[in-house]
Enzyme design. Structure first.
Site, mmCIF file in Angstrom:
data_model
loop_
_atom_site.group_PDB
_atom_site.id
_atom_site.type_symbol
_atom_site.label_atom_id
_atom_site.label_comp_id
_atom_site.label_asym_id
_atom_site.label_seq_id
_atom_site.Cartn_x
_atom_site.Cartn_y
_atom_site.Cartn_z
ATOM 1 C CD GLU A 150 -13.012 0.420 -12.960
ATOM 2 O OE1 GLU A 150 -13.406 -0.246 -12.008
ATOM 3 O OE2 GLU A 150 -13.669 1.369 -13.433
ATOM 4 C CB CYS A 198 -13.930 1.511 -23.545
ATOM 5 S SG CYS A 198 -13.994 3.161 -22.861
ATOM 6 C CB CYS A 222 -10.304 12.613 -15.438
ATOM 7 S SG CYS A 222 -10.504 13.746 -16.837
ATOM 8 C CB CYS A 229 -17.253 16.238 -16.918
ATOM 9 S SG CYS A 229 -16.042 16.730 -18.168
ATOM 10 C CB CYS A 257 -17.565 12.136 -15.873
ATOM 11 S SG CYS A 257 -16.344 10.846 -16.151
ATOM 12 N N GLY A 263 -9.933 9.460 -17.948
ATOM 13 C CA GLY A 263 -8.943 10.466 -18.315
ATOM 14 C C GLY A 263 -9.201 11.164 -19.629
ATOM 15 C CB CYS A 286 -20.161 6.381 -21.269
ATOM 16 S SG CYS A 286 -20.073 5.657 -22.860
HETATM 17 N N1 SAH Z 1 -12.078 12.860 -21.563
HETATM 18 C C1 SAH Z 1 -12.579 12.344 -22.783
HETATM 19 C C2 SAH Z 1 -12.768 10.852 -22.835
HETATM 20 C C3 SAH Z 1 -13.358 10.132 -21.657
HETATM 21 S S1 SAH Z 1 -15.065 10.050 -21.434
HETATM 22 C C4 SAH Z 1 -13.860 13.087 -23.164
HETATM 23 O O1 SAH Z 1 -14.321 13.900 -22.374
HETATM 24 O O2 SAH Z 1 -14.369 12.895 -24.252
HETATM 25 C C5 SAH Z 1 -15.780 9.265 -22.815
HETATM 26 C C6 SAH Z 1 -17.190 9.734 -23.089
HETATM 27 O O3 SAH Z 1 -18.107 9.326 -22.035
HETATM 28 C C7 SAH Z 1 -17.284 11.246 -23.165
HETATM 29 O O4 SAH Z 1 -18.086 11.652 -24.222
HETATM 30 C C8 SAH Z 1 -17.929 11.576 -21.841
HETATM 31 O O5 SAH Z 1 -18.500 12.837 -21.841
HETATM 32 C C9 SAH Z 1 -18.917 10.422 -21.697
HETATM 33 N N2 SAH Z 1 -19.515 10.320 -20.358
HETATM 34 C C10 SAH Z 1 -18.991 10.732 -19.195
HETATM 35 N N3 SAH Z 1 -19.872 10.526 -18.184
HETATM 36 C C11 SAH Z 1 -20.981 9.967 -18.728
HETATM 37 C C12 SAH Z 1 -22.236 9.515 -18.218
HETATM 38 N N4 SAH Z 1 -22.508 9.621 -16.935
HETATM 39 N N5 SAH Z 1 -23.135 8.998 -19.078
HETATM 40 C C13 SAH Z 1 -22.840 8.880 -20.391
HETATM 41 N N6 SAH Z 1 -21.676 9.275 -20.933
HETATM 42 C C14 SAH Z 1 -20.751 9.826 -20.120
#
Ligand code: SAH
Length: 333
Positions: free
Chosen positions: A81, A95, A102, A106, A109, A152, A324
């Site tokens: 996406e 974006c 990934c 985390c 996420c 990712g 995000c």
């Molecule tokens: N892997 C990279 C880029 C992808 S995520 C990274 O970790 O930076 C892009 C951003 O969205 C990152 O800052 C990530 O931590 C954030 N993100 C992930 N899950 C989220 C959530 N549930 N709410 C808000 N931001 C989130």
């Protein structure tokens, strides 16, 4: 489209033909080679046959029409996406994803939950951009910013991401200024070090999300390999070399990382020149809840009192699961 095949098709053509084709593709944003009237009919037909440029995607549009999510099916049937965010100030940010799924997992996420399938190819990254460029062209608008904050970890697909940016930045390509690109990393040090040496003047963001490794490693398992101290020292090297600002992303999660103590601990190492903190309200993906607006305001005030530069991220696309951390495909085999 297959970029290697594309270049190959021009090997026997006069040199200017490749430039004409690139202009039609990246600038005029044609959807079919037949539209490239500057090229001879036989070449257009050959291109359509051997290098088709249709980009099929399913779109989802938010109620306020400011967020559009595109779902792409790749050649091996995997799905990814990308999201277009139309800001009030006329910016159109997209974006884009850098991997299918990934490997970092985390806790907050959704992408991590689907596991890791593979890295995206250069053309798969470029096509996410072109899809939205074509979409916006219909309403007389353009993409103004590209952020690698989709599915990712961009620095685990370093070469393809940098090459995609090079094509998108190229005057003969998509021609978007380098400063309009941002890469967000969970803190892959090798990537930060390599980026410092690139000629491209793109923006860098680091996902921090906690003021200490004890908490950060619970939220981001990769912290065990790349703890905060090591990340900051590579970022300092990056800043010394590039003199560019670095954004530290901090998701505000209710009762987890949003207290006065967390803010004070964070302020201790964030009040440095060239650093700034971007506070992000946690988007719902599972067990975590967003901090209240009041809590975020207090957190911001503590940071600012200590001299930290703070920005807040506007929330886009929750209704269509495009915010995000919400990008995830449930039926990727
Ligand atoms: N892997 C990279 C880029 C992808 S995520 C990274 O970790 O930076 C892009 C951003 O969205 C990152 O800052 C990530 O931590 C954030 N993100 C992930 N899950 C989220 C959530 N549930 N709410 C808000 N931001 C989130």
């Amino acid at each position: 489209m297959d970029l290697i095949q594309f270049q190959k098709l021009f090997n026997k053509e006069p040199r200017y033909r490749l430039g004409q084709a690139k202009r039609a593709f990246f600038h005029d944003l044609i959807k079919n080679w037949q539209e490239a009237m500057v090229l001879p009919l036989s070449l257009r037909e050959k291109l359509n046959k051997e290098c088709p440029i249709g980009i099929p995607a399913k779109t989802f549009i938010s109620k306020d029409k400011n967020t559009i999510k595109a779902l792409f099916t790749l050649k091996d049937d995997l799905k990814i996406e990308a999201v277009l965010m139309r800001h009030k100030d006329k910016r159109n940010t997209i974006c884009v994803s850098s991997q299918v799924g990934c490997p970092l997992n985390c806790a907050f996420c959704a992408t991590g939950k689907m596991g890791f399938k593979r890295n995206l190819e250069i053309s798969e990254v470029v096509e996410q951009v072109l899809f939205f460029a074509r979409y916006l062209k219909q309403i007389g608008e353009k993409i103004t910013n590209i952020v690698f904050m989709g599915m990712g970890e961009p620095f685990l697909n370093y070469q393809n991401i940098i090459e995609s940016i090079t094509i998108l930045n190229d005057k003969e390509g998509f021609n978007l200024g380098a400063r309009r690109f941002s890469i967000s990393t969970a803190g892959i040090i090798e990537g930060i070090e390599k980026l410092a040496k690139e000629k491209l003047q793109i923006n860098l963001a680091v996902s921090l999300h906690a003021p200490n490794d004890k908490l950060r490693s619970k939220l981001m398992p990769i912290d065990k390999k790349y703890p905060i101290k090591k990340i900051l020292s590579s970022i300092d090297g990056y800043i010394k070399k590039t003199r560019r600002r670095v954004m530290f992303e901090y998701i505000m999660i209710k009762n987890l990382n949003d207290s006065k103590k967390h803010a004070q601990a964070l302020a201790k190492f964030m009040n440095k020149p060239f650093y700034f903190v971007n506070l992000i309200s946690c988007n719902p993906t599972g067990i975590f809840k967003p901090s209240s607006l009041l809590r975020i305001k207090k957190f911001q005030e503590i940071l600012e009192k200590e001299g930290v530069i703070v920005t807040k991220r506007y929330r886009f696309g929750q209704g269509i699961k495009a915010a995000c951390g919400q990008l995830a495909i449930s039926d990727n085999k």
